[in-house]
Design a protein around this motif. Structure first.
Motif, PDB file in Angstrom:
ATOM      1  N   TYR A  18     -70.987  -3.064 -10.196  1.00 40.06           N
ATOM      2  CA  TYR A  18     -70.946  -1.809 -10.958  1.00 40.06           C
ATOM      3  C   TYR A  18     -72.356  -1.264 -11.180  1.00 40.06           C
ATOM      4  N   LEU A  19     -73.286  -2.137 -11.486  1.00 43.00           N
ATOM      5  CA  LEU A  19     -74.667  -1.720 -11.685  1.00 43.00           C
ATOM      6  C   LEU A  19     -75.248  -1.146 -10.392  1.00 43.00           C
ATOM      7  N   SER A  20     -74.949  -1.762  -9.275  1.00 41.82           N
ATOM      8  CA  SER A  20     -75.420  -1.257  -7.987  1.00 41.82           C
ATOM      9  C   SER A  20     -74.828   0.117  -7.678  1.00 41.82           C
ATOM     10  N   ILE A  21     -73.554   0.309  -7.991  1.00 36.19           N
ATOM     11  CA  ILE A  21     -72.916   1.611  -7.779  1.00 36.19           C
ATOM     12  C   ILE A  21     -73.609   2.666  -8.648  1.00 36.19           C
ATOM     13  N   GLY A  22     -73.889   2.311  -9.890  1.00 37.72           N
ATOM     14  CA  GLY A  22     -74.553   3.251 -10.798  1.00 37.72           C
ATOM     15  C   GLY A  22     -75.940   3.638 -10.328  1.00 37.72           C
ATOM     16  N   THR A  23     -76.720   2.669  -9.912  1.00 36.23           N
ATOM     17  CA  THR A  23     -78.075   2.979  -9.458  1.00 36.23           C
ATOM     18  C   THR A  23     -78.061   3.756  -8.150  1.00 36.23           C
ATOM     19  N   THR A  24     -77.105   3.455  -7.291  1.00 38.15           N
ATOM     20  CA  THR A  24     -76.987   4.202  -6.043  1.00 38.15           C
ATOM     21  C   THR A  24     -76.579   5.645  -6.322  1.00 38.15           C
ATOM     22  N   ALA A  25     -75.624   5.829  -7.221  1.00 35.63           N
ATOM     23  CA  ALA A  25     -75.199   7.179  -7.586  1.00 35.63           C
ATOM     24  C   ALA A  25     -76.321   7.939  -8.290  1.00 35.63           C
ATOM     25  N   PHE A  26     -77.135   7.228  -9.071  1.00 37.00           N
ATOM     26  CA  PHE A  26     -78.275   7.857  -9.733  1.00 37.00           C
ATOM     27  C   PHE A  26     -79.256   8.404  -8.700  1.00 37.00           C
ATOM     28  N   GLY A  27     -79.377   7.732  -7.565  1.00 42.95           N
ATOM     29  CA  GLY A  27     -80.232   8.210  -6.480  1.00 42.95           C
ATOM     30  C   GLY A  27     -79.751   9.530  -5.911  1.00 42.95           C
ATOM     31  N   ALA A  28     -78.475   9.821  -6.086  1.00 44.30           N
ATOM     32  CA  ALA A  28     -77.917  11.078  -5.592  1.00 44.30           C
ATOM     33  C   ALA A  28     -78.525  12.278  -6.307  1.00 44.30           C
ATOM     34  N   ILE A  29     -78.968  12.090  -7.538  1.00 44.90           N
ATOM     35  CA  ILE A  29     -79.583  13.189  -8.288  1.00 44.90           C
ATOM     36  C   ILE A  29     -80.833  13.680  -7.567  1.00 44.90           C
ATOM     37  N   GLY A  30     -81.651  12.761  -7.106  1.00 41.48           N
ATOM     38  CA  GLY A  30     -82.857  13.127  -6.363  1.00 41.48           C
ATOM     39  C   GLY A  30     -82.537  13.839  -5.062  1.00 41.48           C
ATOM     40  N   VAL A  31     -81.485  13.406  -4.400  1.00 44.49           N
ATOM     41  CA  VAL A  31     -81.089  14.032  -3.139  1.00 44.49           C
ATOM     42  C   VAL A  31     -80.588  15.457  -3.387  1.00 44.49           C
ATOM     43  N   ILE A  32     -79.840  15.651  -4.466  1.00 42.95           N
ATOM     44  CA  ILE A  32     -79.350  16.989  -4.798  1.00 42.95           C
ATOM     45  C   ILE A  32     -80.520  17.926  -5.087  1.00 42.95           C
ATOM     46  N   LYS A  33     -81.503  17.433  -5.847  1.00 41.94           N
ATOM     47  CA  LYS A  33     -82.692  18.239  -6.132  1.00 41.94           C
ATOM     48  C   LYS A  33     -83.439  18.578  -4.848  1.00 41.94           C
ATOM     49  N   GLN A  34     -83.554  17.594  -3.965  1.00 47.35           N
ATOM     50  CA  GLN A  34     -84.239  17.804  -2.691  1.00 47.35           C
ATOM     51  C   GLN A  34     -83.517  18.863  -1.860  1.00 47.35           C
ATOM     52  N   ALA A  35     -82.195  18.804  -1.833  1.00 46.57           N
ATOM     53  CA  ALA A  35     -81.416  19.772  -1.053  1.00 46.57           C
ATOM     54  C   ALA A  35     -81.560  21.186  -1.624  1.00 46.57           C
ATOM     55  N   LYS A  36     -81.515  21.305  -2.950  1.00 43.84           N
ATOM     56  CA  LYS A  36     -81.670  22.620  -3.580  1.00 43.84           C
ATOM     57  C   LYS A  36     -83.037  23.218  -3.269  1.00 43.84           C
ATOM     58  N   LYS A  37     -84.071  22.388  -3.375  1.00 39.39           N
ATOM     59  CA  LYS A  37     -85.429  22.858  -3.103  1.00 39.39           C
ATOM     60  C   LYS A  37     -85.565  23.263  -1.632  1.00 39.39           C
ATOM     61  N   ALA A  38     -84.989  22.477  -0.743  1.00 41.17           N
ATOM     62  CA  ALA A  38     -85.072  22.777   0.685  1.00 41.17           C
ATOM     63  C   ALA A  38     -84.354  24.084   1.016  1.00 41.17           C
TER      64      ALA A  38
END
Length: 79
Positions: A18-38
Motif C-alpha cells: 500500500y505504501l508503494s502504491i501511494g508513493t508511486t501515485a504521488f509521483g503522478a503529481i509531478g508528471v501531471i505538472k510536467q505535462a501541463k507545463k509542456a
C-alpha cells in the motif's frame, strides 16, 4: 531478526505494498505538472516524456495491485 531482514519483509507485506502504491501515485503529481507545463510551452519532447512517465507509473501501480491481490489470495489460503 536484523533490521535489514525486517525491512525486506515489510516490502513484501500488505502495508508495504500500500505504501508503494501511494508513493508511486504521488509521483503522478509531478508528471501531471510536467505535462501541463509542456502543453503550455508547446514542448513536444517534454510532453512525450510526460506520457512515457505516466505509462511507467500506470504499469508500476498495476504491478503493485497484482502483488496486493496475490498477498490477499495467500492470506485466504493460510486462514
Amino acid at each position: 531478526m536484523s533490521a535489514l531482514t525486517k525491512a525486506k519483509g515489510f516490502k513484501k507485506s500488505k502495508t508495504g505494498t500500500y505504501l508503494s502504491i501511494g508513493t508511486t501515485a504521488f509521483g503522478a503529481i509531478g508528471v501531471i505538472k510536467q505535462a501541463k507545463k509542456a502543453r503550455h510551452e508547446h514542448d513536444t519532447l517534454r510532453l512525450i516524456d510526460a506520457v512515457v512517465s505516466a505509462a511507467a507509473i500506470a504499469t508500476g501501480v498495476a504491478l503493485l495491485l497484482r502483488e496486493l491481490k496475490r498477498l490477499g489470495d495467500d492470506d485466504v489460503l493460510l486462514g
